[in-house]
Write a protein that holds these residues in place. Structure first.
Motif, PDB file in Angstrom:
ATOM      1  N   GLN A   1       0.824  -1.202   0.000  1.00 29.28           N
ATOM      2  CA  GLN A   1       0.000   0.000   0.000  1.00 29.28           C
ATOM      3  C   GLN A   1       0.861   1.255   0.000  1.00 29.28           C
ATOM      4  O   GLN A   1       0.577   2.230  -0.694  1.00 29.28           O
TER       5      GLN A   1
ATOM      6  N   VAL B   1       0.870   4.411  -2.680  1.00 27.10           N
ATOM      7  CA  VAL B   1       0.592   5.780  -2.224  1.00 27.10           C
ATOM      8  C   VAL B   1       1.781   6.694  -2.515  1.00 27.10           C
ATOM      9  O   VAL B   1       1.602   7.845  -2.942  1.00 27.10           O
TER      10      VAL B   1
ATOM     11  N   VAL C   1      -3.532  13.242  -2.365  1.00 26.68           N
ATOM     12  CA  VAL C   1      -3.490  12.002  -1.597  1.00 26.68           C
ATOM     13  C   VAL C   1      -4.560  12.067  -0.518  1.00 26.68           C
ATOM     14  O   VAL C   1      -4.690  13.081   0.189  1.00 26.68           O
TER      15      VAL C   1
ATOM     16  N   SER D   1      -6.380   9.267   4.630  1.00 27.81           N
ATOM     17  CA  SER D   1      -6.056   7.920   5.117  1.00 27.81           C
ATOM     18  C   SER D   1      -4.770   7.405   4.490  1.00 27.81           C
ATOM     19  O   SER D   1      -3.950   6.752   5.134  1.00 27.81           O
ATOM     20  N   ASP D   2      -4.571   7.722   3.221  1.00 27.23           N
ATOM     21  CA  ASP D   2      -3.339   7.319   2.544  1.00 27.23           C
ATOM     22  C   ASP D   2      -2.147   8.128   3.033  1.00 27.23           C
ATOM     23  O   ASP D   2      -1.012   7.643   3.048  1.00 27.23           O
TER      24      ASP D   2
ATOM     25  N   THR E   1      -0.565   6.410   5.895  1.00 27.19           N
ATOM     26  CA  THR E   1       0.263   5.287   5.439  1.00 27.19           C
ATOM     27  C   THR E   1       1.592   5.788   4.890  1.00 27.19           C
ATOM     28  O   THR E   1       2.651   5.198   5.132  1.00 27.19           O
TER      29      THR E   1
END
Length: 350
Positions: A244, A248, A259, A262-263, A266
């Motif tokens: 993931q 991203v 972006v 939530s990304d 990460t």
């Protein structure tokens, strides 16, 4: 851990016998508190006179304070600054008075250490940091820490054992809490380190079986079987998290594309974790299209974490008992040191 001084000799110079000095060193390093039966166990003798002489000597040097617990129980606190100075641990928190639950947990720690005197024990913050960063190659930012008054690694102070093959054995001590909340916080704090290791043992030490059952359930929630897959030192949060992150990161580098929040979490998380040359090479291959999510999953799913979780129930009763019913233990109450002008009870007679 290698030390360039002899703490036992430093205490012997004050007037302690070698066994007395060795016991005091163990207490100072691992606990700060002890019971009569614990010194008796260490010395390998049950005589009340032997214990009374030791306590009298420690009292004369003002090295101990007696905590009255009622019902004939006493706890001895190693509270002297001069003693901790003598073993070159002047900043030890063990000399400070603590709450009931903490004191009980330290008495449990001492019982565990006395049962593992021949083991390789990482006994302080410095030895733990050195082992995990130097020998295990773990980055310091993944170690458990607190920022109370200074940056402190492994703030719980629990001993960590190391096997002959180099596998760390973490020990958590439960002082009979009604829930597993404290153990769950411990697991959360240690999660980055445990994930980076990939191979470890974790022992839950309690003084009753019911808490052990709670711990097993908590550990199963924390590290279910499916989370063991793809968790390696290269992918400490699992291979899916790394895949993931690659997607991203690539998206964030494409001009004009935003972006998601939530990304973004990460991305920030991955930027601090995936920093090695191998991580960078995989990202370059990802951008070029010469690798894919499936290839990366296959690569890291070939290895998995090797984890062993066990529970130990100590067969002792402690003066500070939070949950256990008041009942006489097999070993009986702790009898205090009797000053010379008092008449010792029967167990202090030779």
């Amino acid at each position: 851990m290698t030390i360039d001084y002899d703490p036992i000799s430093s205490l012997e110079a004050v007037g302690y016998l070698e066994r007395e000095a060795s016991f005091l060193y163990l207490v100072a390093v691992h606990s700060g508190y002890f019971l009569r039966r614990q010194y008796s166990r260490f010395a390998g003798r049950d005589g009340g006179t032997l214990i009374a002489r030791f306590l009298k000597k420690a009292d004369r040097h003002h090295h101990i304070k007696v905590i009255e617990c009622g019902q004939g129980w006493h706890i001895y606190h190693l509270a002297s600054q001069s003693l901790y100075d003598a073993i070159e641990r002047p900043d030890s928190q063990n000399r400070r008075i603590k709450g009931d639950a903490y004191i009980k947990s330290r008495l449990m720690v001492l019982d565990f250490v006395l049962a593992h005197l021949s083991a390789n024990i990482l006994e302080d913050e410095a030895s733990k940091v050195d082992f995990f960063t130097t020998q295990c190659g773990v980055r310091s930012e993944l170690l458990p820490r607190s920022h109370a008054r200074r940056l402190m690694y492994f703030p719980d102070g629990f001993p960590i054992l190391v096997s002959n093959t180099g596998t760390p054995r973490f020990i958590f001590f439960d002082e009979a809490q009604a829930t597993a909340t404290r153990f769950e916080r411990y697991l959360k704090q240690y999660q980055p380190l445990l994930a980076a290791l990939g191979n470890f043992e974790l022992v839950f030490v309690a003084d009753n079986q019911s808490n052990s059952a709670r711990a097993k359930a908590a550990f199963s929630r924390f590290l279910p079987a499916d989370r063991l897959r793809g968790v390696t030192p290269m992918t400490p949060l699992g291979v899916d998290h790394f895949v993931q992150f690659l997607g991203v990161r690539q998206q964030s580098e494409v001009g004009g594309r935003g972006v998601l929040s939530s990304d973004l979490h990460t991305l920030r998380e991955g930027e601090s974790l995936y920093t090695s040359l191998e991580h960078q090479a995989l990202y370059s291959a990802w951008k070029l299209g010469s690798t894919s999510a499936e290839k990366i999953r296959q690569r890291f799913l070939q290895t998995s974490m090797r984890v062993e979780f066990s529970t130990v129930v100590l067969p002792y009763r402690y003066p500070i008992d939070i949950l256990r019913p008041e009942s006489q233990s097999e070993e009986g109450g702790e009898t205090p040191y009797q000053p010379p002008d008092e008449t010792p009870n029967s167990e202090d007679k030779p």
